[in-house]
Design an enzyme around this catalytic site. Structure first.
Site, mmCIF file in Angstrom:
data_model
loop_
_atom_site.group_PDB
_atom_site.id
_atom_site.type_symbol
_atom_site.label_atom_id
_atom_site.label_comp_id
_atom_site.label_asym_id
_atom_site.label_seq_id
_atom_site.Cartn_x
_atom_site.Cartn_y
_atom_site.Cartn_z
ATOM 1 N N CYS A 2 0.821 -1.211 0.000
ATOM 2 C CA CYS A 2 0.000 0.000 0.000
ATOM 3 C C CYS A 2 0.851 1.256 0.000
ATOM 4 O O CYS A 2 1.910 1.307 0.625
ATOM 5 C CB CYS A 2 -0.881 0.022 1.237
ATOM 6 S SG CYS A 2 -2.012 -1.345 1.323
ATOM 7 N N ASN A 98 -2.515 2.591 5.505
ATOM 8 C CA ASN A 98 -1.591 1.477 5.258
ATOM 9 C C ASN A 98 -1.384 0.742 6.571
ATOM 10 O O ASN A 98 -1.336 1.373 7.630
ATOM 11 C CB ASN A 98 -0.219 1.987 4.802
ATOM 12 C CG ASN A 98 -0.255 2.600 3.421
ATOM 13 O OD1 ASN A 98 -1.260 2.527 2.727
ATOM 14 N ND2 ASN A 98 0.852 3.204 3.024
ATOM 15 N N GLY A 99 -1.186 -0.570 6.496
ATOM 16 C CA GLY A 99 -0.969 -1.349 7.721
ATOM 17 C C GLY A 99 -2.160 -2.246 7.986
ATOM 18 O O GLY A 99 -3.012 -2.452 7.119
ATOM 19 N N GLU A 480 18.641 -18.071 -4.124
ATOM 20 C CA GLU A 480 18.318 -16.781 -4.737
ATOM 21 C C GLU A 480 17.836 -16.987 -6.181
ATOM 22 O O GLU A 480 16.876 -16.359 -6.626
ATOM 23 C CB GLU A 480 19.559 -15.871 -4.669
ATOM 24 C CG GLU A 480 19.438 -14.511 -5.306
ATOM 25 C CD GLU A 480 18.290 -13.653 -4.770
ATOM 26 O OE1 GLU A 480 17.684 -14.007 -3.761
ATOM 27 O OE2 GLU A 480 17.992 -12.633 -5.416
ATOM 28 N N LYS A 484 14.038 -16.054 -7.561
ATOM 29 C CA LYS A 484 13.835 -15.142 -8.691
ATOM 30 C C LYS A 484 12.953 -15.773 -9.763
ATOM 31 O O LYS A 484 12.007 -15.170 -10.231
ATOM 32 C CB LYS A 484 15.212 -14.796 -9.274
ATOM 33 C CG LYS A 484 15.386 -13.388 -9.662
ATOM 34 C CD LYS A 484 15.935 -12.467 -8.618
ATOM 35 C CE LYS A 484 15.168 -12.454 -7.313
ATOM 36 N NZ LYS A 484 15.741 -11.573 -6.319
ATOM 37 N N GLU A 487 9.321 -16.181 -8.432
ATOM 38 C CA GLU A 487 8.491 -14.993 -8.195
ATOM 39 C C GLU A 487 8.093 -14.276 -9.472
ATOM 40 O O GLU A 487 7.043 -13.654 -9.519
ATOM 41 C CB GLU A 487 9.124 -14.035 -7.185
ATOM 42 C CG GLU A 487 10.308 -13.249 -7.675
ATOM 43 C CD GLU A 487 10.852 -12.270 -6.636
ATOM 44 O OE1 GLU A 487 10.087 -11.713 -5.851
ATOM 45 O OE2 GLU A 487 12.076 -12.067 -6.639
ATOM 46 N N HIS A 503 18.843 -36.700 -0.055
ATOM 47 C CA HIS A 503 18.045 -36.995 1.141
ATOM 48 C C HIS A 503 16.565 -36.670 0.949
ATOM 49 O O HIS A 503 15.818 -36.595 1.918
ATOM 50 C CB HIS A 503 18.600 -36.227 2.342
ATOM 51 C CG HIS A 503 19.999 -36.608 2.705
ATOM 52 N ND1 HIS A 503 20.313 -37.800 3.299
ATOM 53 C CD2 HIS A 503 21.172 -35.970 2.504
ATOM 54 C CE1 HIS A 503 21.624 -37.879 3.479
ATOM 55 N NE2 HIS A 503 22.174 -36.773 2.998
ATOM 56 N N LYS A 601 6.847 -4.603 -3.575
ATOM 57 C CA LYS A 601 8.279 -4.302 -3.484
ATOM 58 C C LYS A 601 8.715 -4.130 -2.043
ATOM 59 O O LYS A 601 9.769 -4.606 -1.642
ATOM 60 C CB LYS A 601 8.590 -3.029 -4.295
ATOM 61 C CG LYS A 601 10.069 -2.647 -4.304
ATOM 62 C CD LYS A 601 10.922 -3.690 -4.980
ATOM 63 C CE LYS A 601 12.395 -3.371 -4.956
ATOM 64 N NZ LYS A 601 13.206 -4.564 -5.262
HETATM 65 O O1 M6R Z 1 13.253 -4.579 1.124
HETATM 66 P P1 M6R Z 1 13.776 -5.884 1.641
HETATM 67 O O2 M6R Z 1 15.156 -6.190 1.135
HETATM 68 O O3 M6R Z 1 13.721 -5.992 3.129
HETATM 69 O O4 M6R Z 1 12.798 -6.967 1.058
HETATM 70 C C1 M6R Z 1 12.870 -8.301 1.452
HETATM 71 C C2 M6R Z 1 12.067 -9.197 0.539
HETATM 72 O O5 M6R Z 1 10.711 -8.847 0.590
HETATM 73 C C3 M6R Z 1 12.557 -9.124 -0.895
HETATM 74 O O6 M6R Z 1 13.905 -9.426 -1.013
HETATM 75 C C4 M6R Z 1 11.754 -10.073 -1.806
HETATM 76 O O7 M6R Z 1 12.010 -11.397 -1.461
HETATM 77 C C5 M6R Z 1 12.087 -9.794 -3.274
HETATM 78 N N1 M6R Z 1 10.887 -9.715 -4.037
HETATM 79 C C6 M6R Z 1 12.975 -10.810 -3.881
HETATM 80 O O8 M6R Z 1 13.259 -10.548 -5.217
#
Ligand code: M6R
Length: 606
Positions: A2, A98-99, A480, A484, A487, A503, A601
């Site tokens: 938000c 927000n929240g 990682e 990627k 997501e 395992h 984000k």
């Molecule tokens: O802003 P932050 O680095 O704390 O965010 C953490 C995660 O939400 C963030 O890295 C998320 O996993 C990304 N979408 C990964 O690409």
């Protein structure tokens, strides 16, 4: 997640608010709304992007005060009704929030008993009605908000407008809100960088604070009613280039920005003569570092993966225990905090609620936390008060790329610094410094010659699932890479330390199952290759990310080589092909690369 953008001043508000909303778009959202005050409240709300809201707005809306919102659904489905702003029953108050209001069920029930007809399923709407009820007590907007928030439990970044008062009342508790002070005009936003085109002079509200804004004045007070003077921060204008330029997507742009972002991150922070790191913001002397009993690192998602790499680097160079924790688990496990230990909060946005709560938990228990943060002045940076800015510049794509690299680089400099106070020699230190200084150039070299990324994309794009395997420092890189691809291309991905594959995950392998191996030239490469043979023997197809000139390329179905690199710094190179595979796969599948579904984000709710 938000977002809020508000304006109060002499100018027409609509275009300013829409521009503000566009600057918040990168955070991820599912619906938008706007309210303009012009004798009455003109409210428009729409599911979808800001463009869709614009398409339903009348050609001209007169009015010089308003608030706009991007919603990321938590309570109630994605619908026009649930989008913000929410008006009160008699139309005297309108709010955006927000929240999460945790006791919204009770608040809603008591409003219903009082005869209020709730229009949405949100936790937020109740606040509008209660503020209106409280306003009838003394006709004081600030007091009405204060009394309302005393009844609420949870988190808020709240803005309220009043039909009969030319003010916006803002309040913060756990969800960021920043006031921007212009010349005879005021702005409010949940993201400081949305304000910089209008003003650099800002006030960051802290938890439990309220701001009452008029065109030219802000009055600050606490929830308890104590007034205080604003502490104005001047934001850096030069936060970085936040336009797409010639790139089709922010993610690709940010992948290509990694060499320069890394140069910014390491610049002035390496002491060649002493073979040491020089992270001034930590305010830690070698004698302090020599006494540190252990290090704990906290993060979510990509930041957690970077923290795991940091953990391995610290243990390797300093020979003290280090452990990475997922922030969202941390405080709920009632952790034991040693006040002499070092804690790091790793975060791009600096607003991740789970990480912020973990930081607060450590503070509460007498420990101190250092931020490893990208966004200057963000909540976590301010809560920590000390640490390292990673200097990635604006990262707009939801999928984090250049922030990951700079987190790893920042943590490697810290590992070097703590290492030099203990177990690492000057010569070893210089080797790491040389290695770090070469990385930006090596990434550029790799980006020139990316290898068969498109063949890899063809192999994974229709797969039922993709397994990522790596060992040692490459295990977090595997995680990682999997994060990627999952997501942004919505392919189920699993990441495991390569030795753990036999395992359990081995049961998934069928003829043609794609497995991505990360195997740089380090002490565990031979073992990783054994795991690769075990996968091949079961019909899996292998995509191998390895260093050029080694002898294993021919053993894979697709091999992608990266330039030779210092073993401890290999994640900074091996991660790049995984980013490119994710990007091109998402593109091939027609996915929204920069704004994947459901994600935000900055995740500002726990
Ligand atoms: O802003 P932050 O680095 O704390 O965010 C953490 C995660 O939400 C963030 O890295 C998320 O996993 C990304 N979408 C990964 O690409």
């Amino acid at each position: 997640m938000c977002g809020i953008f508000g304006y109060l001043g002499p100018r027409q508000a609509t275009s300013i608010l829409l521009d503000g909303l566009r600057r918040l778009e990168y955070r991820g959202y599912d619906s938008t709304g706007i309210v303009i005050k012009n004798g009455s409240f003109e409210i428009h709300k729409k599911v979808g992007k800001v463009g869709e809201l614009e398409s339903v707005l009348p050609n001209r809306i007169e009015g010089t005060a308003g608030i706009a919102h991007t919603r990321w659904a938590t309570h109630g489905v994605v619908s026009d009704e649930n989008a913000h702003p929410h008006p009160s029953a008699k139309g005297k108050v309108v709010i955006v929030h927000n929240g999460i209001i945790e006791n919204s069920r009770q608040l809603r029930t008591s409003l219903t008993v009082q005869g209020v007809d709730l229009q949405s399923d949100t936790d937020s709407e109740a606040l509008a009605h209660i503020i209106e009820r409280e306003l009838s007590v003394d006709n004081d907007p600030e007091q009405a908000v204060r009394r309302t928030l005393r009844l609420a439990r949870g988190t808020w970044g709240l803005c309220a407008m009043f039909l009969e008062h030319d003010v916006i009342v803002c309040a913060r508790n756990g969800s960021p809100l920043i006031i921007g002070k212009g010349e005879g005009e005021m702005f409010v936003s949940s993201d400081p960088h949305a304000l910089t085109p209008y003003t650099q002079r800002v006030v960051f509200l802290e938890d439990g604070e309220i701001a009452t804004l008029t065109n030219d004045k802000m009055s600050l007070s606490t929830l308890k009613g104590k007034n205080f003077n604003p502490d104005i921060t001047v934001l850096e204008e030069n936060w970085g280039d936040s336009d797409l330029g010639e790139f089709p997507h922010f993610m690709l742009k940010e992948i290509y920005e990694q060499p320069d972002a890394l140069r910014h991150c390491i610049s002035g922070r390496l002491d060649r003569v002493r073979g040491n790191g020089r992270l001034g913001g930590l305010k830690l002397e070698p004698r302090d570092l020599a006494k540190v009993p252990h290090v704990r690192l906290l993060g979510c998602g990509t930041a957690y993966n970077a923290a795991e790499i940091g953990q391995l680097m610290i243990e390797k160079l300093a020979r003290i225990p280090a452990v990475a924790h997922i922030s969202s688990e941390f405080r709920h496990n009632d952790p034991v905090i040693n006040p002499n230990a070092l804690h790091f909060a790793v975060t791009q946005s600096g607003e991740t609620a789970d990480t912020l709560s973990a930081v607060k938990e450590i503070h509460l228990k007498g420990g101190s936390v250092y931020g490893v943060v990208n966004v200057v002045g963000s909540s976590i940076a301010r809560e920590c008060g000390k640490g390292v800015y990673i200097h990635s510049g604006p990262e707009q794509a939801v999928a984090s790329t250049k922030a990951f690299s700079n987190m790893v680089a920042a943590l490697s400099m810290f590992a070097l610094q703590v290492g030099r106070s203990r177990a690492t020699s000057k010569e070893q230190g210089r080797e790491i410094i040389n290695g770090l200084q070469e990385i930006p150039h090596l990434i550029e070299e790799y980006l020139e010659q990316q290898g068969p990324i498109h063949e890899a994309v063809d192999m994974v794009k229709n797969a039922k699932s993709v397994l990522f395997l790596g060992r040692g420092i490459s295990a977090p890189v595997a995680k990682e890479g999997a994060l990627k691809l999952m997501e942004i291309a919505y392919i189920p991905c699993l990441a495991y330390p390569a030795g753990e594959m036999k395992h359990g995950p081995i049961a998934l392998l069928e003829e043609g199952s794609p497995v991505i191996f990360i195997a740089p030239n380090d002490h565990v490469k031979v073992k990783t290759i054994s795991a690769m043979h075990e996968c091949k023997a079961r019909g899996a197809k292998i995509i191998l990310i390895h260093e050029e000139g080694d002898d294993i390329a021919s053993e894979a179905d697709i091999s992608i080589s990266i330039p030779r690199v210092h073993p401890l710094l290999s994640p900074l190179l091996t991660v790049i092909p995984t980013q490119l595979i994710a990007y091109h796969t998402a593109l091939a599948l027609g996915c929204d690369v920069d704004r994947p579904r459901n994600l935000a984000k900055s995740v500002t709710v726990e």
